[in-house]
Write a protein that holds these residues in place. Structure first.
Motif, PDB file in Angstrom:
ATOM      1  N   ALA A   1      64.525  48.073  33.903  1.00 51.27           N
ATOM      2  CA  ALA A   1      64.355  48.565  35.272  1.00 51.27           C
ATOM      3  C   ALA A   1      63.637  49.906  35.281  1.00 51.27           C
ATOM      4  CB  ALA A   1      65.710  48.673  35.959  1.00 51.27           C
ATOM      5  N   ASP A   2      63.956  50.765  34.323  1.00 51.24           N
ATOM      6  CA  ASP A   2      63.262  52.056  34.226  1.00 51.24           C
ATOM      7  C   ASP A   2      61.777  51.863  33.932  1.00 51.24           C
ATOM      8  OD1 ASP A   2      65.506  53.545  34.710  1.00 51.24           O
ATOM      9  OD2 ASP A   2      65.659  54.426  32.705  1.00 51.24           O
ATOM     10  N   VAL A   3      61.463  50.892  33.078  1.00 49.09           N
ATOM     11  CA  VAL A   3      60.058  50.628  32.750  1.00 49.09           C
ATOM     12  C   VAL A   3      59.309  50.205  34.007  1.00 49.09           C
ATOM     13  CG1 VAL A   3      58.490  49.134  31.446  1.00 49.09           C
ATOM     14  CG2 VAL A   3      60.565  50.020  30.356  1.00 49.09           C
ATOM     15  N   ILE A   4      59.909  49.312  34.793  1.00 45.33           N
ATOM     16  CA  ILE A   4      59.274  48.854  36.030  1.00 45.33           C
ATOM     17  C   ILE A   4      59.085  50.010  37.005  1.00 45.33           C
ATOM     18  CG2 ILE A   4      59.596  47.368  38.054  1.00 45.33           C
ATOM     19  CD1 ILE A   4      61.087  45.407  36.163  1.00 45.33           C
ATOM     20  N   THR A   5      60.112  50.852  37.120  1.00 48.24           N
ATOM     21  CA  THR A   5      60.040  51.995  38.040  1.00 48.24           C
ATOM     22  C   THR A   5      58.963  52.981  37.622  1.00 48.24           C
ATOM     23  OG1 THR A   5      62.392  51.787  38.582  1.00 48.24           O
ATOM     24  CG2 THR A   5      61.363  53.933  38.985  1.00 48.24           C
TER      25      THR A   5
ATOM     26  N   LEU B   1      58.228  41.177  35.896  1.00 46.19           N
ATOM     27  CA  LEU B   1      58.685  40.905  34.536  1.00 46.19           C
ATOM     28  C   LEU B   1      58.540  39.413  34.291  1.00 46.19           C
ATOM     29  CD1 LEU B   1      60.129  41.815  31.873  1.00 46.19           C
ATOM     30  CD2 LEU B   1      62.277  41.198  33.007  1.00 46.19           C
ATOM     31  N   VAL B   2      57.762  39.054  33.274  1.00 46.78           N
ATOM     32  CA  VAL B   2      57.568  37.643  32.956  1.00 46.78           C
ATOM     33  C   VAL B   2      57.872  37.426  31.474  1.00 46.78           C
ATOM     34  CG1 VAL B   2      55.798  37.371  34.735  1.00 46.78           C
ATOM     35  CG2 VAL B   2      55.115  37.872  32.370  1.00 46.78           C
ATOM     36  N   THR B   3      58.146  36.181  31.131  1.00 47.39           N
ATOM     37  CA  THR B   3      58.294  35.792  29.734  1.00 47.39           C
ATOM     38  C   THR B   3      57.065  34.995  29.338  1.00 47.39           C
ATOM     39  OG1 THR B   3      60.703  35.737  29.872  1.00 47.39           O
ATOM     40  CG2 THR B   3      59.678  34.504  28.067  1.00 47.39           C
ATOM     41  N   ALA B   4      56.408  35.444  28.285  1.00 42.54           N
ATOM     42  CA  ALA B   4      55.205  34.774  27.788  1.00 42.54           C
ATOM     43  C   ALA B   4      55.554  34.001  26.524  1.00 42.54           C
ATOM     44  CB  ALA B   4      54.108  35.792  27.495  1.00 42.54           C
ATOM     45  N   SER B   5      55.150  32.736  26.498  1.00 37.31           N
ATOM     46  CA  SER B   5      55.415  31.873  25.351  1.00 37.31           C
ATOM     47  C   SER B   5      54.384  30.744  25.370  1.00 37.31           C
ATOM     48  CB  SER B   5      56.826  31.291  25.421  1.00 37.31           C
ATOM     49  OG  SER B   5      56.930  30.369  26.496  1.00 37.31           O
ATOM     50  N   GLU B   6      54.530  29.798  24.457  1.00 40.75           N
ATOM     51  CA  GLU B   6      53.634  28.645  24.464  1.00 40.75           C
ATOM     52  C   GLU B   6      53.797  27.816  25.731  1.00 40.75           C
ATOM     53  OE1 GLU B   6      51.261  28.037  22.494  1.00 40.75           O
ATOM     54  OE2 GLU B   6      51.686  28.828  20.483  1.00 40.75           O
TER      55      GLU B   6
END
Length: 464
Positions: free
Chosen positions: A51-55, A172-177
């Protein structure tokens, strides 16, 4: 109407700490591994959670501030810090959760590889990483990840299963195959161009105790050793990794006093195969030369990973230049001999890291890391604790690199690059650059993430 200044509002919305010029901890907070980098950010957000990163990211975007992202802070060019901007410091995001049954590890974006090795070693497992344990997981992985397990298990990105990423728009997303596969492709070698990775999920491999350490030869034998090494490592079993180095022997144990401060050549070995075969694998190595020192023995894997930490602590002056190398020709070896004899300080040197074995079994377009078919990643390092020697180490490194570059493959491992310009970045990604630029345009069209080896956003049609 509020009288609060924007920075106060940012601090009020952070669980972590906002560090500003004049604060007691400001000078420590802005330091990075390379003391040659002396930048003064306007704000440093020491983020306590995602949350701090997003802020903090949203604040930088809305205020039009230059943004840098710091993980371990090891980057030679100092790309984890910037002047007059905002630094998002991930060093508090340090959790490691190992699933021994599934052989995976969830690793926080602020972890160092030493912390990962500590957590995974208890289960007899490891992830491919680098060669210094204080290196940050994030920077090394996003650049590819070359190290002691590369020949056996590939690059760090080859064991990456997924990544949680904060994008430029704050999502915030999750990246994968399976999810955001284009982003996942770009993260594997494309550096910090596409977002802030707050956690990595790695596949782990069975590695606990290894047989390894350095074999040293006198510098007068360098040409003979390099010719032997180029042929030997190409034919060696993938269970054996060995990177070549020119170095000055540190004055202390475990090295014998007769070798202290001598300029020498070496190969640092890491064997992860069956222990009963180790003696046969090392027999031709111990017999070649013969060496001045064959310091190979059984040890826990994290011991080898941390072996160079004290030799290269934070706070020294560093200047790096690098190339990928397809062929170690006799002409190139002659130049290596010439410049190795001129190593300007005891910590300066040159390393050749093998890029073959398992690395070659992934296609050059399968991940953003382009140089899959090359033989080595070379790096020339000018290092010294004294700022007075800055020009001396820089001059030697540049001259050495300028002489060797015509014998290179053209590009370089991004984690070894300084600020060398856009042409150099494109030469490193080659045919993958246009695709990276299109992914960049999709996820970061405004180039918010540009304090890096920058890929500039270009829409897919233009990139094609």
């Amino acid at each position: 109407m509020s009288n609060e200044i924007p920075e106060d509002l940012l601090q009020a919305n952070l669980r972590g700490t906002l560090v500003r010029p004049g604060d007691a901890g400001y000078d420590d907070a802005r330091k990075v591994y390379n003391a040659m980098i002396d930048r003064r950010p306007r704000l440093i957000a020491r983020c306590a959670d995602v949350a701090d990163v997003i802020t903090a990211l949203g604040f930088a975007r809305d205020q039009g501030l230059l943004l840098a992202v710091r993980g371990g802070g090891h980057n030679g060019a100092g790309l984890g810090v910037c002047d007059d901007g905002l630094v998002i410091d991930l060093s508090s995001l340090r959790g490691v959760r190992v699933d021994p049954a599934g052989r995976t590890a969830r690793v926080g974006g602020g972890c160092t590889w030493g912390e990962v090795d500590h957590a995974t070693h208890a289960f007899g497992l490891a992830a491919p990483s680098g060669v210094i344990s204080t290196t940050g997981v994030g920077g090394l992985t996003l650049g590819g990840g070359i190290g002691n397990l590369s020949r056996k298990y590939g690059l760090s990105i080859d064991s990456l299963i997924e990544a949680d990423v904060v994008l430029a728009d704050g999502r915030l997303v999750t990246a994968s195959e399976k999810e955001h596969a284009d982003l996942f492709w770009a993260l594997r070698g494309g550096g910090g161009n596409f977002g802030i990775v707050t956690s990595f999920l790695f596949r782990l491999h069975p590695v606990k105790d290894i047989v390894g350490g350095p074999t040293l030869w006198h510098l007068a034998d360098a040409a003979k050793v390099m010719r032997w090494y180029r042929d030997f490592i190409a034919a060696a079993p993938e269970d054996l990794n060995g990177w070549f180095a020119f170095l000055t022997v540190p004055p202390g144990p475990p090295f014998p006093e007769a070798l202290w401060l001598k300029k020498m050549c070496a190969v640092v070995w890491c064997y992860v195969g069956p222990p009963e075969r180790a003696a046969a694998v090392f027999e031709p190595i111990a017999g070649f030369g013969p060496p001045a020192l064959h310091g190979v023995h059984a040890m826990p894997f994290p011991f080898l990973q941390a072996a160079f930490d004290k030799l290269y602590p934070p706070g020294h002056q560093w200047y790096w230049r690098a190339d990928f190398v397809d062929e170690l020709s006799d002409a190139a070896i002659a130049l290596h001999e010439q410049y190795a004899a001129q190593m300007p300080t005891p910590q300066s040197g040159m390393h050749l890291y093998p890029v073959d074995g398992a690395v070659h079994r992934v296609g050059r377009g399968d991940t953003a890391f382009s140089y899959r078919e090359t033989r080595w990643a070379s790096v020339i390092i000018g290092v010294d604790p004294d700022p007075a020697n800055r020009e001396k180490i820089t001059d030697w490194t540049r001259r050495y690199h300028d002489a060797l570059h015509p014998h290179s493959a053209g590009g370089a491992y991004v984690n070894f690059m300084m600020d060398e310009g856009q042409e150099r970045v494109q030469a490193t990604y080659r045919d993958n650059y246009a695709r990276l630029a299109a992914v960049k345009a999709k996820y970061d069209p405004g180039n918010l993430f540009r304090v890096n080896q920058n890929v500039r956003p270009v829409a897919a049609r233009a990139a094609a």
